[in-house]
Design a protein around this motif. Sequence first.
Motif, PDB file in Angstrom:
ATOM      1  N   GLN A 187       0.986  -1.246  -0.114  1.00 25.68           N
ATOM      2  CA  GLN A 187       0.165   0.019   0.023  1.00 25.68           C
ATOM      3  C   GLN A 187       1.007   1.239   0.044  1.00 25.68           C
ATOM      4  O   GLN A 187       0.406   2.436  -0.013  1.00 25.68           O
ATOM      5  N   ILE A 188       2.220   1.113   0.064  1.00 22.73           N
ATOM      6  CA  ILE A 188       2.944   2.293   0.090  1.00 22.73           C
ATOM      7  C   ILE A 188       3.021   3.160  -1.270  1.00 22.73           C
ATOM      8  O   ILE A 188       3.322   2.662  -2.268  1.00 22.73           O
ATOM      9  N   PRO A 189       2.516   4.498  -1.110  1.00 23.36           N
ATOM     10  CA  PRO A 189       2.409   5.302  -2.410  1.00 23.36           C
ATOM     11  C   PRO A 189       3.484   5.959  -2.745  1.00 23.36           C
ATOM     12  O   PRO A 189       3.967   7.003  -2.343  1.00 23.36           O
ATOM     13  N   ILE A 235       8.555   7.027   3.603  1.00 23.88           N
ATOM     14  CA  ILE A 235       7.239   7.228   3.305  1.00 23.88           C
ATOM     15  C   ILE A 235       6.601   5.908   4.218  1.00 23.88           C
ATOM     16  O   ILE A 235       7.399   4.692   4.289  1.00 23.88           O
ATOM     17  N   SER A 236       5.904   5.950   5.164  1.00 23.85           N
ATOM     18  CA  SER A 236       5.247   4.905   6.259  1.00 23.85           C
ATOM     19  C   SER A 236       3.883   4.707   6.100  1.00 23.85           C
ATOM     20  O   SER A 236       3.054   5.605   5.685  1.00 23.85           O
ATOM     21  N   VAL A 237       3.515   3.592   5.797  1.00 20.10           N
ATOM     22  CA  VAL A 237       2.111   2.828   6.133  1.00 20.10           C
ATOM     23  C   VAL A 237       1.756   2.182   7.136  1.00 20.10           C
ATOM     24  O   VAL A 237       2.585   1.071   7.584  1.00 20.10           O
ATOM     25  N   THR A 238       1.013   2.757   8.094  1.00 15.72           N
ATOM     26  CA  THR A 238       0.430   1.793   9.254  1.00 15.72           C
ATOM     27  C   THR A 238      -0.922   0.971   8.936  1.00 15.72           C
ATOM     28  O   THR A 238      -1.739   1.544   8.549  1.00 15.72           O
ATOM     29  N   ALA A 239      -0.616  -0.442   9.167  1.00 11.18           N
ATOM     30  CA  ALA A 239      -1.751  -1.146   8.701  1.00 11.18           C
ATOM     31  C   ALA A 239      -2.380  -1.746  10.342  1.00 11.18           C
ATOM     32  O   ALA A 239      -1.678  -2.059  11.027  1.00 11.18           O
ATOM     33  N   THR A 240      -3.698  -1.601  10.483  1.00 10.26           N
ATOM     34  CA  THR A 240      -4.291  -1.850  11.905  1.00 10.26           C
ATOM     35  C   THR A 240      -5.400  -2.575  11.699  1.00 10.26           C
ATOM     36  O   THR A 240      -6.448  -2.324  10.545  1.00 10.26           O
ATOM     37  N   LEU A 241      -5.702  -3.517  12.498  1.00  7.46           N
ATOM     38  CA  LEU A 241      -6.890  -4.447  12.367  1.00  7.46           C
ATOM     39  C   LEU A 241      -7.845  -4.032  13.546  1.00  7.46           C
ATOM     40  O   LEU A 241      -7.374  -4.481  14.768  1.00  7.46           O
ATOM     41  N   PRO A 242      -8.790  -3.388  13.590  1.00  7.27           N
ATOM     42  CA  PRO A 242      -9.584  -2.746  14.692  1.00  7.27           C
ATOM     43  C   PRO A 242     -10.141  -3.871  15.439  1.00  7.27           C
ATOM     44  O   PRO A 242     -10.415  -4.901  15.080  1.00  7.27           O
ATOM     45  N   SER A 285      -1.228  -4.029  15.175  1.00  9.77           N
ATOM     46  CA  SER A 285      -1.059  -2.982  14.063  1.00  9.77           C
ATOM     47  C   SER A 285       0.570  -3.032  13.736  1.00  9.77           C
ATOM     48  O   SER A 285       1.193  -3.572  14.476  1.00  9.77           O
ATOM     49  N   ALA A 286       1.132  -2.680  12.426  1.00  8.87           N
ATOM     50  CA  ALA A 286       2.441  -2.755  12.152  1.00  8.87           C
ATOM     51  C   ALA A 286       2.265  -1.592  11.300  1.00  8.87           C
ATOM     52  O   ALA A 286       1.563  -1.364  10.352  1.00  8.87           O
ATOM     53  N   THR A 287       3.639  -1.087  11.327  1.00  6.12           N
ATOM     54  CA  THR A 287       4.072   0.049  10.227  1.00  6.12           C
ATOM     55  C   THR A 287       5.428  -0.261   9.382  1.00  6.12           C
ATOM     56  O   THR A 287       6.114  -0.806   9.983  1.00  6.12           O
ATOM     57  N   THR A 288       5.288  -0.303   8.024  1.00  6.86           N
ATOM     58  CA  THR A 288       6.031  -0.414   7.324  1.00  6.86           C
ATOM     59  C   THR A 288       6.505   0.916   6.779  1.00  6.86           C
ATOM     60  O   THR A 288       5.973   1.867   6.182  1.00  6.86           O
ATOM     61  N   THR A 289       8.025   1.001   6.773  1.00  7.27           N
ATOM     62  CA  THR A 289       8.570   2.237   6.052  1.00  7.27           C
ATOM     63  C   THR A 289       9.538   2.023   5.036  1.00  7.27           C
ATOM     64  O   THR A 289      10.242   1.101   5.133  1.00  7.27           O
ATOM     65  N   ALA A 290       9.399   2.969   4.040  1.00 12.24           N
ATOM     66  CA  ALA A 290      10.346   2.665   2.932  1.00 12.24           C
ATOM     67  C   ALA A 290      11.145   3.925   2.743  1.00 12.24           C
ATOM     68  O   ALA A 290      10.650   5.033   2.858  1.00 12.24           O
ATOM     69  N   GLU A 291      12.246   3.736   2.411  1.00 12.54           N
ATOM     70  CA  GLU A 291      13.277   5.124   2.577  1.00 12.54           C
ATOM     71  C   GLU A 291      14.062   4.791   1.227  1.00 12.54           C
ATOM     72  O   GLU A 291      14.979   3.772   0.811  1.00 12.54           O
ATOM     73  N   PRO A 292      14.426   5.895   0.238  1.00 13.57           N
ATOM     74  CA  PRO A 292      14.872   5.536  -0.957  1.00 13.57           C
ATOM     75  C   PRO A 292      16.504   5.563  -0.855  1.00 13.57           C
ATOM     76  O   PRO A 292      16.914   6.350   0.034  1.00 13.57           O
ATOM     77  N   VAL A 293      17.133   4.913  -1.405  1.00 18.24           N
ATOM     78  CA  VAL A 293      18.452   4.727  -1.212  1.00 18.24           C
ATOM     79  C   VAL A 293      19.235   4.765  -2.650  1.00 18.24           C
ATOM     80  O   VAL A 293      20.591   5.126  -2.499  1.00 18.24           O
ATOM     81  N   SER A 294      18.843   4.489  -3.759  1.00 18.15           N
ATOM     82  CA  SER A 294      19.675   4.622  -5.071  1.00 18.15           C
ATOM     83  C   SER A 294      18.687   4.682  -6.017  1.00 18.15           C
ATOM     84  O   SER A 294      17.526   4.528  -6.102  1.00 18.15           O
ATOM     85  N   LEU A 295      19.307   5.432  -7.271  1.00 24.64           N
ATOM     86  CA  LEU A 295      18.775   5.660  -8.371  1.00 24.64           C
ATOM     87  C   LEU A 295      19.537   4.893  -9.536  1.00 24.64           C
ATOM     88  O   LEU A 295      20.663   4.902  -9.806  1.00 24.64           O
ATOM     89  N   LYS A 296      18.856   3.803 -10.291  1.00 20.87           N
ATOM     90  CA  LYS A 296      19.511   3.243 -11.190  1.00 20.87           C
ATOM     91  C   LYS A 296      18.973   3.670 -12.627  1.00 20.87           C
ATOM     92  O   LYS A 296      17.931   3.801 -13.025  1.00 20.87           O
ATOM     93  N   THR A 324      15.624   2.524  -6.019  1.00 25.38           N
ATOM     94  CA  THR A 324      15.162   1.230  -4.880  1.00 25.38           C
ATOM     95  C   THR A 324      15.055   1.808  -3.764  1.00 25.38           C
ATOM     96  O   THR A 324      15.823   2.861  -3.176  1.00 25.38           O
ATOM     97  N   TRP A 325      14.102   1.390  -3.114  1.00 27.91           N
ATOM     98  CA  TRP A 325      13.670   1.525  -1.711  1.00 27.91           C
ATOM     99  C   TRP A 325      13.997   0.377  -0.474  1.00 27.91           C
ATOM    100  O   TRP A 325      13.803  -0.519  -0.768  1.00 27.91           O
ATOM    101  N   ARG A 326      14.831   0.864   0.466  1.00 35.58           N
ATOM    102  CA  ARG A 326      15.050  -0.146   1.488  1.00 35.58           C
ATOM    103  C   ARG A 326      13.547   0.011   2.534  1.00 35.58           C
ATOM    104  O   ARG A 326      13.027   1.088   2.922  1.00 35.58           O
ATOM    105  N   VAL A 327      13.276  -1.217   2.990  1.00 31.27           N
ATOM    106  CA  VAL A 327      12.099  -1.218   3.499  1.00 31.27           C
ATOM    107  C   VAL A 327      12.187  -1.939   4.946  1.00 31.27           C
ATOM    108  O   VAL A 327      12.921  -3.073   5.059  1.00 31.27           O
ATOM    109  N   LYS A 328      11.595  -1.598   6.118  1.00 35.22           N
ATOM    110  CA  LYS A 328      11.703  -1.949   7.331  1.00 35.22           C
ATOM    111  C   LYS A 328      10.401  -1.881   7.918  1.00 35.22           C
ATOM    112  O   LYS A 328       9.509  -1.458   7.559  1.00 35.22           O
ATOM    113  N   TRP A 329      10.069  -2.725   8.953  1.00 32.39           N
ATOM    114  CA  TRP A 329       8.839  -2.868   9.680  1.00 32.39           C
ATOM    115  C   TRP A 329       8.967  -3.072  11.225  1.00 32.39           C
ATOM    116  O   TRP A 329       9.928  -3.185  11.847  1.00 32.39           O
TER     117      TRP A 329
END
Length: 347
Positions: free
Chosen positions: A194-196, A228-235, A240-251, A311-316
């Motif tokens: 879901q990360i835009p 950019i972070s997206v938090t997904a929650t199940l009410p 709940s978990a947050t996934t964060t993408a960070e740009p690291v390089s351009l190819k 390329t985006w590095r992704v952590k959660w």
Amino acid sequence: MSAPKSSARWTAPVLATVMALLPGTAYAAGGNTDGGGNVADSQQSKGTRQDKNLGIETKIQTTVEGSPQSTKTGTLTPANSNWDPPACWYEPAYTPKQIEATVKAIRQMKFFGIGDMVGGVFDSYFKDGNPYKDYNLDKQGEGQFWAAAVDDDRKDEPEAQACDKLPFWVEDGETPDEPLAVSPRILAEYAYGQIPVPDTKIEMAPEGETKVNLPTWVWLDKAKFKKISVTATLPGTGLSATTTAEPVSLKLEPGTSDAETYPASGECLIEGGRIGEPRAKGTPADTDPPCGVKYLRSSADSPYELQATITWRVKWTSTNGQGGGLPPGEFGGAQDVVVREIQSINR
């Protein structure tokens, strides 16, 4: 405890046949019950209902932080081709009263007796002791039936058929013995999809067209390329978990073998929040850019397609302390580059 696989095996083919004959969905899946025990709709996010196994639209809710200021966005493609975010999973869906109301609603369909046929199959499973008795009404308030939910963006993919079980009972506070049961990691993986991320239309100098053997500078608007972070929650579950993408390089891929890239690897690292560098006024034309391309042959009548991929590095992270890395993601696009020969006058 999850439902026996044998029950799903004999039930699914029957339901797949008869449900396909129904004129439309005449019952509500999931949601809340009103005072009369009828199933009422609730606010739900992306997902799709799998009629043959009483799947639901997912109740997962997402929020975005650091959304790019861009009118064009896309989603990440995992750099690891052997991994994808989940196409389906199981999540809490029905109380005993909701299951009872849903099956009764199906039985009310009078179209060629299909309501009784399908309702009979569900009654055998939920009411008559194979494997549940009387819809588990004696356990109302002690747990829920978990059901399949499918990511609507991937509903036509084969992986979306992996969640083929009928709803199975899970006591409150218990963790189902089911690999695809929703969990913090599954929420993080769902958020991944879901990360835009912003489009990768690059800036170039010279602009419009370039010349043979002339270094062309390439850069991206650094204001658009941030974490950019997206938090997904199940009410109602505390998950709940947050996934964060960070740009690291351009190819950069020039679109022809008759070209050189800067650096030679074609991989421009992101440093200090900057992706490449605009060429300053007065810079000599033959100066090598920190990120760019030099074409060695004219594009003639057909422009080259310069592919630019971030390329985006992704952590959660999650509410229960779990977290870690997810496969890097990529997103890119191509744009035409016209390359002309440098004209000279012979005297």
